[in-house]
Design a protein around this motif. Sequence first.
Motif, mmCIF file in Angstrom:
data_model
loop_
_atom_site.group_PDB
_atom_site.id
_atom_site.type_symbol
_atom_site.label_atom_id
_atom_site.label_comp_id
_atom_site.label_asym_id
_atom_site.label_seq_id
_atom_site.Cartn_x
_atom_site.Cartn_y
_atom_site.Cartn_z
ATOM 1 N N ALA A 48 35.344 -31.275 -36.435
ATOM 2 C CA ALA A 48 35.803 -30.696 -35.167
ATOM 3 C C ALA A 48 34.706 -29.863 -34.518
ATOM 4 N N ARG A 49 33.833 -29.274 -35.323
ATOM 5 C CA ARG A 49 32.778 -28.406 -34.775
ATOM 6 C C ARG A 49 31.554 -29.189 -34.323
ATOM 7 N N PHE A 50 31.223 -30.246 -35.077
ATOM 8 C CA PHE A 50 29.987 -30.979 -34.805
ATOM 9 C C PHE A 50 30.310 -32.408 -34.366
ATOM 10 N N SER A 51 30.044 -32.713 -33.108
ATOM 11 C CA SER A 51 30.252 -34.073 -32.616
ATOM 12 C C SER A 51 29.073 -34.454 -31.734
ATOM 13 N N ARG A 84 37.153 -29.631 -40.653
ATOM 14 C CA ARG A 84 36.633 -28.464 -39.933
ATOM 15 C C ARG A 84 35.271 -28.757 -39.325
ATOM 16 N N LEU A 85 34.388 -29.339 -40.111
ATOM 17 C CA LEU A 85 33.041 -29.615 -39.635
ATOM 18 C C LEU A 85 33.032 -30.724 -38.588
ATOM 19 N N TYR A 107 26.438 -22.719 -41.404
ATOM 20 C CA TYR A 107 27.596 -23.489 -40.940
ATOM 21 C C TYR A 107 28.556 -23.913 -42.045
ATOM 22 N N ALA A 109 23.409 -28.640 -31.300
ATOM 23 C CA ALA A 109 24.069 -29.022 -32.550
ATOM 24 C C ALA A 109 23.796 -30.474 -32.922
#
Length: 402
Positions: free
Chosen positions: A370-373, A367-368, A328, A175
Amino acid sequence: MHEVEARPLRIGLLTHSVNPRGGVVHTLELAQALHDAGHEVTVMAPAAPGQRFFRPVRCDTHLVPVQAAPRDMVEMVASRIAAFRASIGELLQRECFDVWHAQDPIGANALADLRAAGLIDGFVRTVHHLEVFEAAQLMQWQSRGFLRARQVFCVSRLWQTRLRAGHGIEAAEVANGIDGERFSPVPTAGDAALAQRLGLLAGAPIVLALGGVEARKNTLRLLEAFLQLRRDLPTAQLVIAGGASLLDHAQYHRAFAALAQAGGLPVGAGQPIVLAGPLPDADIPSLYRLADVVAMPSLNEGFGLVVLEALASGVPVVVSRIAPFTEYLQTDELQWADPLDACAIASALRVAIEQREPERIAASAARLGARFSWPASAARHVQLYREGLRDAATRADSLATF
């Protein structure tokens, strides 16, 4: 092998440029996240005399000396592969690395050469996206860069599928990430200063595109859409930032200039079209906040970090209804457009400007985020690195028994 699995890794990350391109940003963010996780990371990139990375880097760097890029693309790539190969060859005489990881064909081909010479055991390649080149040699280098890799990663399912179908490569998905502290809707004093420097008109709707004037970015159709948008919003300005590319986009630039002239739109600071070029890295968060909409009607993308950054900055986004965006992003998080239809792009831009919904944008950004770090991306990379090292050691042990 157990010792390598237990200790921090020594990682060499290769990228094709020191300039602000998506793949370079990915490399630097990943490198810093790996560094923060305790690994020893060195980012390597070609640099002409006087060049440095476009932003400070928290880990070690190794600049590969090159001359200014020649006009011929094949000559340029060949010279940079050779420069990488020679510079890393010297580095290997005094330093050891567990993982070599290239983010593009130039670094990957240098590593393939070093592997063929027996100087390294193997390497990793991330494929962000693939290009179509007229020169057969460039196409050969592009495919060789991932076909010779021990492991291949992709930043989207789209490119996983294309590599599997077109080349028989089973790539692992890794990711991208977003720096939530860097990108924010909260204005700063630098916003107004940048607006003045670029000649942005007070109250004028600002359409922002990042990545320069390029065919892959679909900039000509974006300009066609902007010409239509100006009929309803006559003060609107189109700001295009970035464009520090190794590829030759001169012909496409000329077509863009001709279309702007035919449409009666001057180009320059304070004009309807502002070609900002590559901006200082510190200006980018302000640039997003100054926009009323970020346009990304691309024809071909690896992932689209700009989308995450724009939403985190509180700005609505227009994107092409194609993968990887459809992988995504949810239907109601932004405005979708057919990238082959300038009218559809213009309509999406108008809706995004006139029906801006800050709460929905904030929810999408949360939301994004939290998903992409980047820490999660770094952890995934380390997991895959260790799997690759373990598999390589197992194969070596098997060969040793014969």
